[in-house]
Design a protein around this motif. Structure first.
Motif, PDB file in Angstrom:
ATOM      1  N   UNK A   1     -13.787 -40.872   2.161  1.00 58.53           N
ATOM      2  CA  UNK A   1     -13.517 -42.170   2.796  1.00 58.53           C
ATOM      3  C   UNK A   1     -12.036 -42.266   3.124  1.00 58.53           C
ATOM      4  N   UNK A   2     -11.732 -42.493   4.410  1.00 56.55           N
ATOM      5  CA  UNK A   2     -10.334 -42.639   4.808  1.00 56.55           C
ATOM      6  C   UNK A   2     -10.152 -43.935   5.596  1.00 56.55           C
ATOM      7  N   UNK A   3      -8.949 -44.479   5.532  1.00 54.11           N
ATOM      8  CA  UNK A   3      -8.565 -45.632   6.341  1.00 54.11           C
ATOM      9  C   UNK A   3      -7.328 -45.227   7.133  1.00 54.11           C
ATOM     10  N   UNK A   4      -7.166 -45.819   8.316  1.00 54.51           N
ATOM     11  CA  UNK A   4      -6.046 -45.387   9.118  1.00 54.51           C
ATOM     12  C   UNK A   4      -5.637 -46.357  10.204  1.00 54.51           C
ATOM     13  N   UNK A   5      -4.589 -45.961  10.904  1.00 51.51           N
ATOM     14  CA  UNK A   5      -4.000 -46.714  12.002  1.00 51.51           C
ATOM     15  C   UNK A   5      -3.961 -45.801  13.220  1.00 51.51           C
ATOM     16  N   UNK A   6      -4.408 -46.314  14.346  1.00 47.42           N
ATOM     17  CA  UNK A   6      -4.399 -45.563  15.604  1.00 47.42           C
ATOM     18  C   UNK A   6      -3.613 -46.357  16.642  1.00 47.42           C
ATOM     19  N   UNK A   7      -2.716 -45.675  17.344  1.00 51.08           N
ATOM     20  CA  UNK A   7      -1.967 -46.275  18.451  1.00 51.08           C
ATOM     21  C   UNK A   7      -2.356 -45.547  19.723  1.00 51.08           C
ATOM     22  N   UNK A   8      -2.361 -46.244  20.833  1.00 59.17           N
ATOM     23  CA  UNK A   8      -2.769 -45.602  22.070  1.00 59.17           C
ATOM     24  C   UNK A   8      -2.003 -46.094  23.274  1.00 59.17           C
ATOM     25  N   UNK A   9      -1.887 -45.213  24.254  1.00 56.42           N
ATOM     26  CA  UNK A   9      -1.250 -45.537  25.530  1.00 56.42           C
ATOM     27  C   UNK A   9      -2.077 -44.881  26.630  1.00 56.42           C
ATOM     28  N   UNK A  10      -2.340 -45.614  27.697  1.00 55.36           N
ATOM     29  CA  UNK A  10      -3.104 -45.080  28.816  1.00 55.36           C
ATOM     30  C   UNK A  10      -2.470 -45.540  30.125  1.00 55.36           C
ATOM     31  N   UNK A  11      -2.395 -44.619  31.073  1.00 55.84           N
ATOM     32  CA  UNK A  11      -1.837 -44.941  32.393  1.00 55.84           C
ATOM     33  C   UNK A  11      -2.732 -44.330  33.463  1.00 55.84           C
ATOM     34  N   UNK A  12      -3.086 -45.134  34.457  1.00 54.45           N
ATOM     35  CA  UNK A  12      -3.919 -44.684  35.571  1.00 54.45           C
ATOM     36  C   UNK A  12      -3.199 -45.022  36.871  1.00 54.45           C
ATOM     37  N   UNK A  13      -3.072 -44.050  37.743  1.00 50.51           N
ATOM     38  CA  UNK A  13      -2.491 -44.254  39.067  1.00 50.51           C
ATOM     39  C   UNK A  13      -3.433 -43.649  40.101  1.00 50.51           C
TER      40      UNK A  13
END
Length: 191
Positions: free
Chosen positions: A21-33
């Protein structure tokens, strides 16, 4: 004539709070052109529908932060293959800018800003290629999602607003994620 690009990155860190069992933090960035020149659509004389768009230009950026919990279940006795279930609570915010021209009219611009809150279920498969390196594939199966969108004209004046909420559970083929996990500390084995 069309061209476009998609860039997306989603690093995460997690900590095993108990066996499997794990707990975590996820960060994300997305760019569409993307842009498209000279689109002509003619559905024939019997339909009397014809559309000509000289130019469409789209730019989109979004940022995401989420907390998640994963429960792993081994498939083999060596612990190299396993499945996991993941519950994710996330918040995504970003904006889109669209420029388009229709006929001989001047260019029009539309900006929108959106915020999305999700509680999502993501099952997956994990394969340990090396003792501390694991490849994963996860499938977005659904959950609850709430989105608010505000639209603005080229001068920054508000032109519209809408709220969308969804509750659904089904496999979404656009929500499949491939990942690579690197464990910074060696596994501890109970004897």
């Amino acid at each position: 004539n069309a061209s476009g690009s998609v860039t997306s990155i989603s690093p995460f860190i997690s900590y095993f709070v108990a066996n499997n069992t794990s707990v975590g933090l996820r960060l994300g960035y997305s760019q569409i052109n993307g842009n498209m020149d000279d689109m002509d659509l003619n559905l024939g004389s019997s339909n009397d529908v014809g559309i000509t768009i000289p130019l469409i230009d789209l730019a989109s950026k979004s940022y995401k932060a989420s907390l998640f919990m994963r429960n792993y279940a081994p498939i083999d006795t060596a612990g190299r293959f396993g499945v996991f279930s993941e519950i994710e609570a996330s918040c995504t915010f970003g904006g889109n800018t669209m420029a388009f021209q229709s006929g001989d009219a001047p260019m029009k611009y539309n900006d929108s800003k959106s915020t999305t809150v999700k509680l999502w279920f993501n099952p997956g498969v994990a394969v340990y290629m090396f003792p501390n390196v694991c490849a994963t594939v996860s499938f977005g199966m659904g959950g609850f999602k709430y989105t608010t969108v505000k639209q603005y004209d080229q001068d920054g004046n508000p032109t519209g607003e809408r709220d969308i909420s969804k509750l659904r559970f089904r496999l979404n083929l656009t929500d499949i994620h491939f990942g690579m996990n690197i464990h910074l500390w060696a596994k501890k084995y109970n004897k």
